[in-house]
Design a protein around this motif. Structure first.
Motif, PDB file in Angstrom:
ATOM      1  N   LEU A 129      11.186   9.502  29.661  1.00  0.00           N
ATOM      2  CA  LEU A 129      12.352   9.254  28.812  1.00  0.00           C
ATOM      3  C   LEU A 129      12.010   9.505  27.345  1.00  0.00           C
ATOM      4  O   LEU A 129      12.840   9.995  26.568  1.00  0.00           O
ATOM      5  CB  LEU A 129      12.858   7.819  29.009  1.00  0.00           C
ATOM      6  CG  LEU A 129      13.611   7.542  30.309  1.00  0.00           C
ATOM      7  CD1 LEU A 129      13.999   6.075  30.404  1.00  0.00           C
ATOM      8  CD2 LEU A 129      14.870   8.417  30.403  1.00  0.00           C
ATOM      9  N   SER A 183      13.943  12.164  24.911  1.00  0.00           N
ATOM     10  CA  SER A 183      14.524  11.820  23.606  1.00  0.00           C
ATOM     11  C   SER A 183      13.906  12.654  22.490  1.00  0.00           C
ATOM     12  O   SER A 183      14.606  13.096  21.573  1.00  0.00           O
ATOM     13  CB  SER A 183      14.334  10.327  23.326  1.00  0.00           C
ATOM     14  OG  SER A 183      15.050   9.544  24.260  1.00  0.00           O
ATOM     15  N   GLY A 202      17.131  14.716  23.422  1.00  0.00           N
ATOM     16  CA  GLY A 202      18.131  13.710  23.059  1.00  0.00           C
ATOM     17  C   GLY A 202      18.313  13.547  21.573  1.00  0.00           C
ATOM     18  O   GLY A 202      19.434  13.538  21.051  1.00  0.00           O
ATOM     19  N   ALA A 240      21.997  14.256  23.665  1.00  0.00           N
ATOM     20  CA  ALA A 240      22.443  12.934  24.113  1.00  0.00           C
ATOM     21  C   ALA A 240      23.282  12.214  23.065  1.00  0.00           C
ATOM     22  O   ALA A 240      23.870  11.174  23.362  1.00  0.00           O
ATOM     23  CB  ALA A 240      21.242  12.066  24.482  1.00  0.00           C
ATOM     24  N   VAL A 254      25.299   9.167  29.020  1.00  0.00           N
ATOM     25  CA  VAL A 254      23.996   9.385  29.662  1.00  0.00           C
ATOM     26  C   VAL A 254      23.921   8.520  30.916  1.00  0.00           C
ATOM     27  O   VAL A 254      24.146   7.304  30.858  1.00  0.00           O
ATOM     28  CB  VAL A 254      22.846   9.041  28.699  1.00  0.00           C
ATOM     29  CG1 VAL A 254      21.501   9.237  29.388  1.00  0.00           C
ATOM     30  CG2 VAL A 254      22.929   9.898  27.447  1.00  0.00           C
ATOM     31  N   GLN A 306      12.329   2.941  25.125  1.00  0.00           N
ATOM     32  CA  GLN A 306      12.965   4.253  25.208  1.00  0.00           C
ATOM     33  C   GLN A 306      14.410   4.168  25.690  1.00  0.00           C
ATOM     34  O   GLN A 306      15.260   4.943  25.241  1.00  0.00           O
ATOM     35  CB  GLN A 306      12.152   5.163  26.140  1.00  0.00           C
ATOM     36  CG  GLN A 306      10.784   5.500  25.610  1.00  0.00           C
ATOM     37  CD  GLN A 306      10.855   6.116  24.215  1.00  0.00           C
ATOM     38  OE1 GLN A 306      11.684   6.979  23.945  1.00  0.00           O
ATOM     39  NE2 GLN A 306       9.982   5.665  23.319  1.00  0.00           N
ATOM     40  N   LEU A 322      17.615   5.389  23.594  1.00  0.00           N
ATOM     41  CA  LEU A 322      18.620   6.284  24.156  1.00  0.00           C
ATOM     42  C   LEU A 322      20.025   5.696  24.016  1.00  0.00           C
ATOM     43  O   LEU A 322      20.997   6.405  23.745  1.00  0.00           O
ATOM     44  CB  LEU A 322      18.288   6.541  25.628  1.00  0.00           C
ATOM     45  CG  LEU A 322      18.869   7.787  26.295  1.00  0.00           C
ATOM     46  CD1 LEU A 322      18.564   9.034  25.487  1.00  0.00           C
ATOM     47  CD2 LEU A 322      18.327   7.910  27.716  1.00  0.00           C
ATOM     48  N   LEU A 327      25.569   4.317  27.994  1.00  0.00           N
ATOM     49  CA  LEU A 327      24.415   4.501  28.874  1.00  0.00           C
ATOM     50  C   LEU A 327      24.694   3.796  30.199  1.00  0.00           C
ATOM     51  O   LEU A 327      24.923   2.585  30.239  1.00  0.00           O
ATOM     52  CB  LEU A 327      23.158   3.930  28.225  1.00  0.00           C
ATOM     53  CG  LEU A 327      21.859   4.092  29.022  1.00  0.00           C
ATOM     54  CD1 LEU A 327      21.554   5.554  29.273  1.00  0.00           C
ATOM     55  CD2 LEU A 327      20.695   3.443  28.293  1.00  0.00           C
TER      56      LEU A 327
END
Length: 381
Positions: free
Chosen positions: A286, A290, A294, A299, A304, A322, A326, A333
């Motif tokens: 992840l 990112s 991302g 993102a 996501v 992480q 995100l 998310l």
């Protein structure tokens, strides 16, 4: 006015056409017969508009009819059908088609034949197939046989998929919103200063990007094939869907899933991922996503969706960090856990406990029915 336009007349009219106004009035009669409420004022406004833009311009005549004779989206559809039939083929005026309706009848008793001997064998087969299909929709995909997986693969084509939408600063014409003074004034000028209908503008909408992150570690191997089919279905239907796999490394799968045929797409995806059924380093992968994708914008503002059971072998603090990172750059998310909807499940895994405070939606993802509910969550995001 085109030659066809000038030579056309109302169906059943006797004798030759006497002039362009008769042809235009005949068109308004045909439109009224097709179900559009064309009042006398609207018909006069239509004649005035055509006289203003010039009857020799077929496109302008078409636009004048839509602007002066129609008051709803249904009216526009009927206008286009009648216009095409009237000025293209005057003897084939279409009739307004009634909206098809579907009526579903449920009965608590089994159906009987005319001789009262009970439901026929064919009906029994249909009921059994329908019941079997419904059972299959709720089955855990990881426990299915090869034959059941083959049937399930065909059912993905009917999975309802809708894009999440976002508002844009640009305003577009619409049935409500703010008054569009300029458009209203232009419409009035086209009618020689007569009052025209008020035009409205509202903020436009565009599809929001969707990013799919699929955990392909060993604990998720039973769900890999259905998840790839789900990603392929979304890629074919929605614009701008991006797909990655997470395991011991990060793999970008969007190009491999671009083939229209699902079997070819899955073969290409299988050849692109080097770490099927391997270990799990969710936090590190992840972070790689990112850093490389991302943070740069893929993102940012997107929906996501992470498909994972949360079995993290690495440091869960890195995973939590992480996921929180995100969530800050994404619009929403969503974490999809294949065990979430099963009886007796408790989110006690270290990885799941670490990420739960940072996800917006924690949903189930072990059957086709749960995938359908996930599509609703994404569409509403």
């Amino acid at each position: 006015m085109s030659a066809t336009l000038a030579a056309s007349g109302p169906p059943g009219a006797a004798g030759p056409v006497r002039g362009g106004d008769e042809v235009l009035l005949g068109f308004t009669w045909a439109l009224r017969a097709a179900g559009v409420a064309v009042s006398q004022d609207r018909a006069q406004g239509y004649l005035a508009a055509v006289a203003l833009v010039g009857a020799g311009d077929r496109r302008a005549t078409y636009a004048a009819g839509r602007a002066t004779l129609c008051a709803s989206p249904d009216d526009l559809l009927r206008h286009d059908q009648v216009f095409e039939a009237w000025f293209g083929s005057p003897h084939e005026l279409p009739r307004a088609q009634p909206t098809p309706t579907t009526t579903t009848t449920y009965s608590a008793l089994p159906a009987t034949d005319a001789d009262g001997s009970g439901g026929g064998e064919e009906q029994d087969v249909v009921r059994a197939a329908a019941s079997d299909t419904e059972v299959l929709r709720h089955r855990d995909v990881a426990t299915m046989s090869a034959a059941e997986r083959q049937r399930l693969a065909a059912m993905f084509a009917d999975l309802p998929v809708r894009a999440p939408l976002r508002r844009t600063p640009r305003r577009v014409a619409g049935p409500r919103g703010r008054v569009d003074a300029s458009a209203t004034l232009r419409a009035s000028l086209r009618r020689m200063g007569e009052p025209a209908e008020i035009r409205w503008r509202r903020r436009g909408v565009r599809p929001r990007r969707v990013v799919l992150l699929l955990d392909v570690s060993g604990s998720m191997s039973g769900y890999a094939d259905p998840l790839l089919r789900l990603a392929h279905r979304m890629t074919c239907v929605l614009p701008g869907v991006e797909t990655f796999t997470l395991g011991t490394r990060l793999t970008h799968l969007t190009r491999a899933l671009g083939a229209r045929d699902p079997e070819r797409a899955l073969v290409a995806a299988g050849a692109s991922v080097p770490d099927w059924s391997g270990g799990t380093r969710l936090g590190e992968t992840l972070q790689a996503f990112s850093d490389r994708w991302g943070q740069r914008g893929m993102a940012r503002g997107a929906v996501v969706v992470i498909f994972s059971d949360g079995w993290e072998r690495g440091d869960t603090s890195l995973l939590a960090e992480q996921v929180a990172r995100l969530q800050r750059i994404a619009h929403r998310l969503v974490w999809v856990n294949p065990h979430r909807g099963k009886e007796g499940y408790e989110p006690v895994q270290r990885g799941v406990l670490a990420v739960l405070p940072h996800v917006d939606d924690f949903v189930a993802g072990h059957s086709l029915a749960t995938y359908a509910r996930l599509m609703e969550v994404i569409a509403r995001a």
